[in-house]
Design a protein around this motif. Structure first.
Motif, short mmCIF file in Angstrom:
data_model
loop_
_atom_site.label_atom_id
_atom_site.label_comp_id
_atom_site.label_asym_id
_atom_site.label_seq_id
_atom_site.Cartn_x
_atom_site.Cartn_y
_atom_site.Cartn_z
N ASP A 19 -6.83 0.96 -1.55
CA ASP A 19 -7.11 -0.48 -1.48
C ASP A 19 -6.47 -1.17 -2.68
N THR A 21 -6.18 -5.45 -4.08
CA THR A 21 -6.32 -6.90 -3.89
C THR A 21 -5.68 -7.63 -5.05
N ARG A 26 -5.65 -9.47 0.05
CA ARG A 26 -5.90 -8.04 0.16
C ARG A 26 -4.63 -7.37 0.67
N ALA A 27 -3.87 -6.77 -0.24
CA ALA A 27 -2.56 -6.21 0.11
C ALA A 27 -2.67 -4.87 0.80
N LEU A 28 -3.64 -4.05 0.40
CA LEU A 28 -3.85 -2.74 1.02
C LEU A 28 -5.31 -2.58 1.40
N GLN A 29 -5.53 -2.04 2.60
CA GLN A 29 -6.90 -1.86 3.09
C GLN A 29 -7.02 -0.46 3.68
N GLY A 50 2.41 -4.26 3.50
CA GLY A 50 1.88 -3.44 2.42
C GLY A 50 2.77 -2.28 2.02
N THR A 53 3.79 -2.45 -1.72
CA THR A 53 2.61 -2.27 -2.58
C THR A 53 2.20 -0.81 -2.62
N GLU A 224 -0.64 -5.32 8.08
CA GLU A 224 -1.70 -6.05 7.39
C GLU A 224 -2.48 -5.16 6.42
N GLY A 225 -1.72 -4.35 5.67
CA GLY A 225 -2.33 -3.53 4.62
C GLY A 225 -2.91 -2.22 5.09
#
Length: 634
Positions: A19, A21, A26-29, A50, A53, A224-225
């Motif tokens: 993760d 942010t 929130r770049a990575l989830q 992402g 990142t 979307e991350g």
């Protein structure tokens, strides 16, 4: 970070639950990535997915908020790029991180220069030669030359050598081909092959799907991350599969134009709406000619530095013209400024969105209406005349109407900014719309909507000129493609006759084809014949280059033109393509054709020599040997 339970022997790295942010973004989830030694692993996704990142987390540029990374069986804890390098992980970015004032040798061993103790330059020089020899390019880099004087491909080679000097096991390539020519991409892939064979794990981040299929073993796709598809075998996928994973929907063919497949159209009816003849705007535009009809999408193809953008700027009045004529609807025009070009009905969207297209301090609505202000001649702003049309355009482009009130264009994503810029020019209802790299830096979903708009605009009778370095995009959208090289227009062909390989070979700068041209010159002069380089597809060919000795017989080819084999004077030789010389039945000509194959097996067409069959016929084996020597050279 904490160690994971078990790591399979083939795995060199496994990242789970990552993760990150930035402020409220929130770049990575929960991103995941698993890599093996001895593979090239593609990391794919649309803009903002992402990819970069996650790459920066692994290489120590970014510290994650949470997650676990295991590298070579041990928990990886890196707080800086130096930590990652010492662990054996390096990243090669699109914009290299070299010291321009230092030499190649000093840059390769830059991490060691800051360590205490004396360094032996002789020992470093020997190590550098060994590293470059491992990569197969020991003669490509002058070790004492300053890095500022190197090409993009050479700087990338320095970055790779620097990573190997630190005994790295994992190298991440982040958009490494963005600034490279096709021949330089080929050379980079050869280096990556060597690294793969030596057991290194390589991560390849790219938007270019054709390159993903050419070099990767497996791919991981992000959206979307999140990781939405992990470690898929590249060989089991199609381009449609990748697109569907990247955008979350099946787009079908994003380039589809009509329900009917278009046939190659050599003589499309109708006069040119815009005609450019002999355009010169030194130093980048030497001699450019093309025409585009209303309702047609014309592609301007070529490599970076070919003069495409500069030609568009000269037409639009942004660049002084030295020679040439511009005709619009049959009447000569000579715009000396953008205002004059706009008054004639020409719209132009430059390549650099940030510096050439938007004013950050103006609202979205003001940016949308900038071109209107330039064309409006009256009191006030005249906004009311355009408001209804602006609302309709916003809806067509999928832009929320309430965002028009945003006070800063930079609050929009890159794709949304580009849609606003396109809408700005469509508000003026131009007769001609020139777009320079309109989909650069936008994700595939946004590209699809931009393509739909361009097709709709053309269907309404607008003449569209599309400049793009994405050859797949040009081939998918354009009706015809004019190829530029070294500031000259060298070919004008229906897109249906071309593919990416043919377009790449046509676009190769003539100044960088010295060896090819030298070979044609030599065999033409040595044997008093006509030497040529052609691409052959079924019963048609494209002539890339032709050199004819004085008094030599003509094979009936023309450089930069497509023609049916039956239309040439050497049709039998072109159809049979035998090892030796083939004599024509109706004319006294004999021709030998030799295939051009790169060391990686790529098809680069055919080299041919046509001579008078009544004279002494040269050795076909000698011609073949000379061509093979050319293709095997570095």
């Amino acid at each position: 970070m904490h160690a994971l339970s078990r790591v399979r022997p083939s795995e060199i790295l496994k990242a789970t639950g990552i993760d990150k942010t930035f402020d409220r973004t929130r770049a990575l989830q929960g991103a995941t990535l698993e890599l093996r030694a001895g593979e090239v692993h593609g990391l794919l996704g649309a803009n903002g997915a992402g990819k970069s990142t996650l790459s920066k987390v692994i290489s120590g540029h970014v510290i994650p908020d949470r997650g676990e990374v295991v590298f070579k069986g041990q928990a990886l804890r890196v707080a800086s790029t130096r930590d990652a390098l010492e662990a054996g992980i390096a990243i090669v970015m699109q914009e290299t991180s070299l010291a321009p004032d230092l030499s190649v040798l000093e840059n390769i061993f830059l991490p060691e220069l800051g360590r205490p103790g004396r360094l032996s330059r002789g020992r470093l020089r020997q190590r550098a030669r060994e590293l470059l020899a491992r990569l197969g390019h020991e003669h490509m880099l002058p070790l004492d030359q300053e890095v500022r004087d190197l090409s993009a491909a050479q700087r990338q080679l320095v970055e790779i050598s620097k990573a190997l000097a630190l005994n790295t096991d994992l190298i991440i390539f982040d958009e490494p081909t963005a600034s490279l020519s096709p021949s330089e991409v080929e050379r980079l892939f050869e280096i990556m092959d060597r690294l793969r064979q030596d057991g290194h794990a390589l991560v390849f981040v790219s938007h270019r799907l054709e390159e993903v299929f050419a070099i990767t073993d497996r791919v991981t796709i992000m959206r979307e991350g999140r990781t939405v598809a992990a470690s898929l075998d590249t060989a089991s996928l199609s381009q449609s599969d990748l697109v569907r994973h990247m955008v979350g929907q099946d787009l079908g063919s994003i380039y589809a134009r009509t329900a009917e497949a278009r046939e190659p159209d050599r003589g499309r009816s109708g006069e040119f709406l815009l005609a450019v003849e002999g355009l010169s705007a030194p130093p980048h535009v030497v001699n450019v000619s093309f025409g585009v009809r209303g309702g047609e999408i014309l592609g301007l193809g070529g490599l970076v530095g070919a003069g495409r953008s500069e030609a568009a700027e000269a037409i639009f009045g942004l660049r002084p013209r030295a020679r040439g004529t511009i005709t619009l609807s049959g009447r000569p025009i000579a715009p000396r400024s953008p205002a004059e070009a706009i008054a004639h009905g020409i719209g132009f969207i430059p390549e650099d969105r940030r510096t050439q297209n938007i004013v950050p301090d103006l609202s979205v609505k003001e940016n949308l209406l900038l071109a209107h202000l330039g064309a409006y001649r009256g009191f006030g702003h005249g906004y009311r005349k355009r408001e209804a049309a602006a609302a309709r355009l916003m809806e067509r482009l999928g832009l929320p109407a309430d965002r028009l009130l945003d006070t800063n264009m930079l609050t929009f994503s890159g794709g949304m900014q580009q849609k606003v810029i396109i809408a700005r020019w469509l508000l003026l209802e131009p007769a001609v719309l020139i777009l320079d790299e309109p989909t650069k830096g936008v994700d595939i979903g946004t590209r699809s909507s931009i393509y739909a708009i361009l097709r709709e605009v053309a269907s309404q009778g607008v003449a569209v000129v599309l400049i793009s370095s994405d050859f797949e995009e040009l081939l998918g959208l354009a009706d015809r493609i004019v190829v530029l090289s070294d500031g000259r227009s060298i070919a004008d062909l229906p897109s249906a006759l071309l593919d990416e390989v043919k377009l790449t070979l046509l676009a190769a700068p003539r100044t960088s084809m010295v060896r090819n041209t030298a070979l044609l010159d030599a065999i033409s002069a040595d044997h008093s014949g006509a030497a040529f380089w052609v691409l052959i597809d079924s019963d048609e060919l494209i002539c890339l280059n032709l050199v004819e000795a004085a008094g030599s017989p003509s094979p009936g080819l023309r450089t930069g033109e497509a023609m049916r084999i039956a239309e040439t004077r050497i049709s039998r030789a072109l159809m049979e393509r035998q090892d030796g010389f083939v004599a024509e039945a109706d004319v006294p000509l004999s021709t030998v054709l030799v295939p051009m194959r790169s060391p990686r097996g790529h098809d680069f067409g055919w080299i041919g020599l046509t001579v008078d069959s009544r004279m002494s016929i040269p050795s076909a084996r000698l011609i073949r040997t000379r061509v093979e020597a050319l293709m095997s050279a570095d």
